[in-house]
Design a protein around this motif. Structure first.
Motif, mmCIF file in Angstrom:
data_model
loop_
_atom_site.group_PDB
_atom_site.id
_atom_site.type_symbol
_atom_site.label_atom_id
_atom_site.label_comp_id
_atom_site.label_asym_id
_atom_site.label_seq_id
_atom_site.Cartn_x
_atom_site.Cartn_y
_atom_site.Cartn_z
ATOM 1 N N ARG A 8 0.836 -1.212 0.000
ATOM 2 C CA ARG A 8 0.000 0.000 0.000
ATOM 3 C C ARG A 8 0.867 1.257 0.000
ATOM 4 O O ARG A 8 0.599 2.200 -0.743
ATOM 5 N N ILE A 9 1.884 1.293 0.836
ATOM 6 C CA ILE A 9 2.774 2.454 0.906
ATOM 7 C C ILE A 9 3.460 2.687 -0.436
ATOM 8 O O ILE A 9 3.529 3.820 -0.921
ATOM 9 N N CYS A 10 3.943 1.637 -1.056
ATOM 10 C CA CYS A 10 4.591 1.762 -2.354
ATOM 11 C C CYS A 10 3.624 2.280 -3.420
ATOM 12 O O CYS A 10 4.000 3.116 -4.252
ATOM 13 N N ILE A 21 11.869 4.034 -5.662
ATOM 14 C CA ILE A 21 11.237 3.345 -4.533
ATOM 15 C C ILE A 21 11.819 1.938 -4.419
ATOM 16 O O ILE A 21 11.852 1.194 -5.402
ATOM 17 N N CYS A 22 12.264 1.602 -3.225
ATOM 18 C CA CYS A 22 12.747 0.241 -3.004
ATOM 19 C C CYS A 22 12.269 -0.267 -1.651
ATOM 20 O O CYS A 22 11.921 0.516 -0.757
ATOM 21 N N ILE A 23 12.238 -1.569 -1.534
ATOM 22 C CA ILE A 23 11.815 -2.256 -0.310
ATOM 23 C C ILE A 23 12.979 -3.110 0.156
ATOM 24 O O ILE A 23 13.557 -3.850 -0.641
ATOM 25 N N VAL A 37 10.798 0.923 3.513
ATOM 26 C CA VAL A 37 10.425 1.418 2.190
ATOM 27 C C VAL A 37 11.180 2.734 2.047
ATOM 28 O O VAL A 37 11.063 3.611 2.899
ATOM 29 N N ILE A 38 11.960 2.835 0.994
ATOM 30 C CA ILE A 38 12.817 3.996 0.802
ATOM 31 C C ILE A 38 12.507 4.618 -0.554
ATOM 32 O O ILE A 38 12.349 3.913 -1.553
ATOM 33 N N VAL A 86 9.098 3.883 6.782
ATOM 34 C CA VAL A 86 9.177 4.591 5.512
ATOM 35 C C VAL A 86 10.221 5.701 5.629
ATOM 36 O O VAL A 86 10.175 6.504 6.553
ATOM 37 N N HIS A 87 11.153 5.719 4.681
ATOM 38 C CA HIS A 87 12.183 6.751 4.608
ATOM 39 C C HIS A 87 11.947 7.542 3.324
ATOM 40 O O HIS A 87 12.063 6.984 2.228
#
Length: 114
Positions: A8-10, A21-23, A37-38, A86-87
């Motif tokens: 959802r955040i992504c 965006i990476c996990i 999540v960055i 989340v960053h």
């Protein structure tokens, strides 16, 4: 990427045009969370906009951040959703701190593509 919060955040970050965006699955490396999540953005205005979007949409789903840091300056914003942190970085800050290098072991990072 099996965690619903991560997905959802992504999705939220992707819709708001976050970059890179990476996990990172840190579940075997730390007890602070299961995932990072960055992402990054070109300006502090955009980092703050990304932060607001994540907060608003997650709250609609009944999920509140337990901790928030860096919103005022907008250079490195951290939202803590307990299992997912989340960053949201200003691009230069992300390059400088390079937290992926600290937490990635070669198999635990996924690049998000919407």
């Amino acid at each position: 990427m099996e965690n619903n919060n991560v997905k959802r955040i992504c999705e939220i970050l992707g819709k708001k045009k976050a970059d890179n965006i990476c996990i990172i699955d840190i579940s075997s490396q730390s007890v602070i969370a299961d995932y990072f999540v960055i992402c990054d953005a070109a300006s502090t205005t955009q980092t703050k906009t990304l932060c607001e979007a994540v907060e608003e949409e997650m709250e609609k789903d009944g999920i509140m951040a337990t901790r928030k840091e860096g919103i005022k300056d907008g250079r490195w914003i951290v939202l803590d959703y307990t299992d997912t942190i989340v960053h949201i970085f200003l691009r230069e800050e992300r390059e400088f701190y390079n937290i992926e290098k600290l937490w990635t072991n070669g198999i635990n990072m996924t690049v998000y593509e919407d």
